[in-house]
Design a protein around this motif. Structure first.
Motif, PDB file in Angstrom:
ATOM      1  N   LYS A  33       0.841  -1.203   0.000  1.00  0.00           N
ATOM      2  CA  LYS A  33       0.000   0.000   0.000  1.00  0.00           C
ATOM      3  C   LYS A  33       0.875   1.252   0.000  1.00  0.00           C
ATOM      4  N   ALA A  34       0.365   2.297  -0.639  1.00  0.00           N
ATOM      5  CA  ALA A  34       1.101   3.563  -0.766  1.00  0.00           C
ATOM      6  C   ALA A  34       1.507   4.111   0.605  1.00  0.00           C
ATOM      7  N   ALA A  35       0.629   4.069   1.574  1.00  0.00           N
ATOM      8  CA  ALA A  35       0.944   4.599   2.907  1.00  0.00           C
ATOM      9  C   ALA A  35       2.046   3.778   3.568  1.00  0.00           C
ATOM     10  N   ASP A  36       2.007   2.463   3.376  1.00  0.00           N
ATOM     11  CA  ASP A  36       3.046   1.602   3.940  1.00  0.00           C
ATOM     12  C   ASP A  36       4.390   1.858   3.264  1.00  0.00           C
ATOM     13  N   LEU A  37       4.360   2.089   1.946  1.00  0.00           N
ATOM     14  CA  LEU A  37       5.600   2.408   1.231  1.00  0.00           C
ATOM     15  C   LEU A  37       6.185   3.725   1.715  1.00  0.00           C
ATOM     16  N   ALA A  38       5.337   4.709   1.924  1.00  0.00           N
ATOM     17  CA  ALA A  38       5.814   6.010   2.410  1.00  0.00           C
ATOM     18  C   ALA A  38       6.436   5.858   3.798  1.00  0.00           C
ATOM     19  N   ALA A  39       5.797   5.066   4.651  1.00  0.00           N
ATOM     20  CA  ALA A  39       6.342   4.844   5.997  1.00  0.00           C
ATOM     21  C   ALA A  39       7.666   4.082   5.925  1.00  0.00           C
ATOM     22  N   LEU A  40       7.732   3.079   5.070  1.00  0.00           N
ATOM     23  CA  LEU A  40       8.968   2.315   4.898  1.00  0.00           C
ATOM     24  C   LEU A  40      10.082   3.222   4.391  1.00  0.00           C
ATOM     25  N   ASP A  41       9.767   4.044   3.404  1.00  0.00           N
ATOM     26  CA  ASP A  41      10.761   4.959   2.852  1.00  0.00           C
ATOM     27  C   ASP A  41      11.285   5.911   3.927  1.00  0.00           C
ATOM     28  N   ALA A  42      10.394   6.423   4.756  1.00  0.00           N
ATOM     29  CA  ALA A  42      10.811   7.328   5.832  1.00  0.00           C
ATOM     30  C   ALA A  42      11.723   6.614   6.827  1.00  0.00           C
ATOM     31  N   ARG A  43      11.395   5.384   7.175  1.00  0.00           N
ATOM     32  CA  ARG A  43      12.209   4.632   8.135  1.00  0.00           C
ATOM     33  C   ARG A  43      13.577   4.279   7.540  1.00  0.00           C
ATOM     34  N   LEU A  44      13.575   3.894   6.268  1.00  0.00           N
ATOM     35  CA  LEU A  44      14.846   3.572   5.615  1.00  0.00           C
ATOM     36  C   LEU A  44      15.719   4.823   5.486  1.00  0.00           C
ATOM     37  N   SER A  45      15.104   5.959   5.270  1.00  0.00           N
ATOM     38  CA  SER A  45      15.847   7.211   5.213  1.00  0.00           C
ATOM     39  C   SER A  45      16.507   7.503   6.560  1.00  0.00           C
ATOM     40  N   MET A  46      15.792   7.222   7.644  1.00  0.00           N
ATOM     41  CA  MET A  46      16.365   7.397   8.986  1.00  0.00           C
ATOM     42  C   MET A  46      17.561   6.467   9.178  1.00  0.00           C
ATOM     43  N   LEU A  47      17.424   5.226   8.755  1.00  0.00           N
ATOM     44  CA  LEU A  47      18.519   4.262   8.885  1.00  0.00           C
ATOM     45  C   LEU A  47      19.711   4.709   8.052  1.00  0.00           C
ATOM     46  N   LEU A  48      19.456   5.131   6.838  1.00  0.00           N
ATOM     47  CA  LEU A  48      20.530   5.589   5.969  1.00  0.00           C
ATOM     48  C   LEU A  48      21.268   6.780   6.583  1.00  0.00           C
ATOM     49  N   ALA A  49      20.526   7.705   7.156  1.00  0.00           N
ATOM     50  CA  ALA A  49      21.143   8.865   7.806  1.00  0.00           C
ATOM     51  C   ALA A  49      22.027   8.434   8.982  1.00  0.00           C
ATOM     52  N   ALA A  50      21.599   7.392   9.682  1.00  0.00           N
ATOM     53  CA  ALA A  50      22.383   6.903  10.811  1.00  0.00           C
ATOM     54  C   ALA A  50      23.639   6.178  10.359  1.00  0.00           C
ATOM     55  N   LEU A  51      23.601   5.570   9.169  1.00  0.00           N
ATOM     56  CA  LEU A  51      24.723   4.764   8.682  1.00  0.00           C
ATOM     57  C   LEU A  51      25.744   5.561   7.880  1.00  0.00           C
ATOM     58  N   GLU A  52      25.277   6.559   7.121  1.00  0.00           N
ATOM     59  CA  GLU A  52      26.192   7.312   6.252  1.00  0.00           C
ATOM     60  C   GLU A  52      27.031   8.272   7.071  1.00  0.00           C
ATOM     61  N   PRO A  53      28.293   8.388   6.683  1.00  0.00           N
ATOM     62  CA  PRO A  53      29.111   9.416   7.321  1.00  0.00           C
ATOM     63  C   PRO A  53      28.466  10.778   7.081  1.00  0.00           C
ATOM     64  N   SER A  54      28.589  11.669   8.008  1.00  0.00           N
ATOM     65  CA  SER A  54      27.980  12.987   7.918  1.00  0.00           C
ATOM     66  C   SER A  54      28.327  13.678   6.605  1.00  0.00           C
ATOM     67  N   GLY A  55      27.302  14.148   5.910  1.00  0.00           N
ATOM     68  CA  GLY A  55      27.494  14.875   4.663  1.00  0.00           C
ATOM     69  C   GLY A  55      27.780  14.005   3.463  1.00  0.00           C
ATOM     70  N   ASP A  56      27.739  12.682   3.588  1.00  0.00           N
ATOM     71  CA  ASP A  56      28.058  11.772   2.476  1.00  0.00           C
ATOM     72  C   ASP A  56      26.770  11.200   1.900  1.00  0.00           C
ATOM     73  N   SER A  57      26.031  12.007   1.174  1.00  0.00           N
ATOM     74  CA  SER A  57      24.748  11.531   0.616  1.00  0.00           C
ATOM     75  C   SER A  57      24.815  11.454  -0.887  1.00  0.00           C
ATOM     76  N   GLN A  58      25.902  10.918  -1.419  1.00  0.00           N
ATOM     77  CA  GLN A  58      26.054  10.743  -2.872  1.00  0.00           C
ATOM     78  C   GLN A  58      24.940   9.840  -3.383  1.00  0.00           C
ATOM     79  N   PRO A  59      24.328  10.165  -4.533  1.00  0.00           N
ATOM     80  CA  PRO A  59      23.285   9.299  -5.098  1.00  0.00           C
ATOM     81  C   PRO A  59      23.849   7.990  -5.592  1.00  0.00           C
TER      82      PRO A  59
END
Length: 173
Positions: free
Chosen positions: A147-173
């Motif tokens: 479902k679209a709402a579940d995908l949006a929630a998953l995307d938000a949570r994965l973004s949080m995880l990515l922010a926690a894992l990536e070195p600060s300022g290293d958000s290369q696509p």
């Protein structure tokens, strides 16, 4: 209240650890194991689409990076290898293969006579445009059961995880 779900392969692993080592809190194995398993299963589905165009994942990745850079679809090799997170030696090997396929060409760099630029050829541009359309359609198919709402929630949570894992300022696509 949590939605009931079917047990998965990670649940079986967690149950084994709970049985064998009840003294350990193995709860991090749940989300990390599921992320790794999802990544593996997703890669298989993505690779099937790339193979339909005679491309491997890394070939698609290089061509797509050049394509999304915008016209004239040309980048310095250092920009490419840092964006793709590979070594310069790996990039040199890959450039040779892509060039022999006729998908890229290497040009002299007018700003620096000691270096070159990598550019999509007309054939490479046509190929990546077809492949990326199929890739996006494949991604839609893969995610369609969620479902679209579940995908949006998953995307938000994965973004949080990515922010926690990536070195600060290293958000290369």
């Amino acid at each position: 209240m949590a939605t009931p779900r079917q047990p998965d392969a990670v649940d079986a692993i967690l149950a084994q650890w709970h049985q064998e080592r009840p003294d350990l809190d193995v709860s991090p194995m749940g989300p990390l194991g599921r992320i790794k398993r999802c990544a593996s299963l997703l890669q298989r589905r993505l690779d099937e689409t790339f193979a339909g165009f005679g491309l491997s994942f890394w070939e698609f990745d290089v061509l797509a990076t050049l394509r999304r850079s915008g016209a004239p679809y040309c980048l310095a090799p250092t920009t490419l290898f840092s964006t793709l997170m590979v070594t310069s030696g790996t990039m040199t090997h890959r450039m040779g293969k892509l060039e022999s396929q006729g998908w890229i060409t290497r040009l002299p760099n007018p700003a620096d006579a000691r270096s070159s630029l990598v550019q999509l050829t007309a054939e490479g541009l046509a190929l990546i445009d077809r492949a990326v359309e199929a890739h996006v359609a494949n991604q839609h198919r893969i995610l369609a059961p969620i479902k679209a709402a579940d995908l949006a929630a998953l995307d938000a949570r994965l973004s949080m995880l990515l922010a926690a894992l990536e070195p600060s300022g290293d958000s290369q696509p």
